[in-house]
Design an enzyme around this catalytic site. Structure first.
Site, PDB file in Angstrom:
ATOM      1  N   LYS A  99     -14.422 -17.290 -43.218  1.00 42.38           N
ATOM      2  CA  LYS A  99     -14.693 -18.735 -43.271  1.00 42.38           C
ATOM      3  C   LYS A  99     -14.616 -19.358 -41.897  1.00 42.38           C
ATOM      4  O   LYS A  99     -15.478 -20.153 -41.504  1.00 42.38           O
ATOM      5  CB  LYS A  99     -13.709 -19.392 -44.246  1.00 42.38           C
ATOM      6  CG  LYS A  99     -13.860 -20.905 -44.393  1.00 42.38           C
ATOM      7  CD  LYS A  99     -12.928 -21.693 -43.474  1.00 42.38           C
ATOM      8  CE  LYS A  99     -11.468 -21.465 -43.789  1.00 42.38           C
ATOM      9  NZ  LYS A  99     -10.581 -22.320 -42.929  1.00 42.38           N
ATOM     10  N   THR A 156      -7.839 -25.653 -41.208  1.00 37.56           N
ATOM     11  CA  THR A 156      -8.896 -25.240 -40.291  1.00 37.56           C
ATOM     12  C   THR A 156     -10.233 -25.553 -40.943  1.00 37.56           C
ATOM     13  O   THR A 156     -10.676 -24.841 -41.850  1.00 37.56           O
ATOM     14  CB  THR A 156      -8.791 -23.744 -39.971  1.00 37.56           C
ATOM     15  OG1 THR A 156      -7.496 -23.463 -39.441  1.00 37.56           O
ATOM     16  CG2 THR A 156      -9.849 -23.331 -38.956  1.00 37.56           C
ATOM     17  N   LYS A 193      -9.087 -25.444 -32.498  1.00 36.20           N
ATOM     18  CA  LYS A 193      -8.586 -24.467 -33.466  1.00 36.20           C
ATOM     19  C   LYS A 193      -9.616 -23.360 -33.685  1.00 36.20           C
ATOM     20  O   LYS A 193      -9.261 -22.165 -33.740  1.00 36.20           O
ATOM     21  CB  LYS A 193      -8.265 -25.165 -34.790  1.00 36.20           C
ATOM     22  CG  LYS A 193      -7.888 -24.224 -35.925  1.00 36.20           C
ATOM     23  CD  LYS A 193      -6.643 -23.405 -35.629  1.00 36.20           C
ATOM     24  CE  LYS A 193      -6.241 -22.595 -36.874  1.00 36.20           C
ATOM     25  NZ  LYS A 193      -5.137 -21.671 -36.577  1.00 36.20           N
TER      26      LYS A 193
END
Length: 295
Positions: free
Chosen positions: A241, A94, A171
């Site tokens: 993140k 990701t 995503k």
């Protein structure tokens, strides 16, 4: 069977490699901490000492690592030269869509094809091969890797076209929606608890009728049981993140996302408090504490 390179034997990488081995593939595994990959060696994987050593000329290398810097670190010239013309690098991480596009351009100069294929699955779903994959990149390369995705973890594969950044955008969309659902459930269950409604009864009613989906069932159970810490399947720092990447992408495309800002703040609080072994569901602690409830 073809020999596959795999970089990253973490919570998701391990069940995926295990499934590939069961399917008959030979797998060369590189993990920064070799000891964590030893269970895969016991299953028949070959452990190697560098990302480049995982590559076979003209073959396929899959990477599944923590963040943009980690992908950039493993996908250097040594790996690309080892793969050579006709080789494919599949990035399941990701990361920022912009990073994917930069990597794809650099790979192309070396004669290597880059495909983005981020994973939608917690470890148990990957192990059961009921995860979802979103892929973007050149058509021929996507067709070549499809059997690996199906053998490794994916029940469903969704093709986003040739722009490699598109799969990464989707995503981030998905992870934002999961984080938003966790926040929504935390607030709703806090409201119920403050007003005398049994959270477990509310959970059963809502997640078997109006919200009968794996996300609400799985994460809702963790929210009401307050099982936020201990061997996280997806850690709070990784969740933070991802929310940072969501907001970075939103800023660059002038897309207001106030809920994303809230869940980013929730996760930042968890990380700032150094909550040990916190899953990203620990963001639910914020709503409970705001309501005066113990988290």
């Amino acid at each position: 069977m073809e020999t596959i390179g795999f970089i990253g034997a973490g919570n998701l990488g391990t069940p995926i490699v295990t499934n590939l081995l069961k399917a008959g593939y030979k797998v060369k595994v590189y993990n920064r901490t070799r000891e964590k990959a030893l269970p895969l060696e016991a299953l028949g994987a070959e452990l190697v000492s560098s990302p480049a050593a995982a590559a076979v000329p003209g073959g396929i290398v899959i990477s599944l690592v923590a963040d943009d810097k980690a992908v950039e670190s493993v996908a250097g010239d040594e790996l690309l030269q080892a793969l050579g013309h006709g080789g494919i690098h599949v990035s399941m991480s990701t990361i920022s869509p912009d990073t994917s596009r930069v990597l794809a351009a650099h790979h192309q100069k070396q004669g290597v094809t880059y495909v983005a294929a981020p994973v939608f699955a917690r470890p148990e779903a990957a192990a059961a091969k009921v995860g979802n994959s979103v892929i973007s990149g050149p058509a021929a390369a996507k067709e070549r890797i499809r059997p690996l995705l199906e053998a490794g973890f994916a029940k469903n594969i969704f093709d986003l076209g040739e722009d490699v950044g598109s799969a990464n955008v989707l995503k981030l969309m998905g992870n934002f929606m999961i984080a938003g659902a966790i926040e929504m459930m935390a607030e709703a269950f806090a409201l119920g608890e403050k007003n005398g409604v049994d959270p477990k009864v509310a959970y059963e009613m809502l997640t078997t009728t109006l919200f009968a989906t794996p996300i609400f069932r799985g994460y809702g159970s963790m929210v009401i049981d307050r099982t936020y810490v201990g061997n996280p399947a997806f850690s709070a720092p990784l969740g933070l993140k991802d929310m940072n990447l969501v907001l970075q992408t939103a800023t660059r495309s002038h897309t207001p996302m106030p809920l994303a800002q809230l869940v980013q703040s929730r996760l930042m609080t968890v990380v700032a408090r150094d909550v040990k072994d916190a899953d990203w569901t620990a963001l639910a602690m914020g709503a409970l504490e705001d309501a005066g409830l113990k988290s």
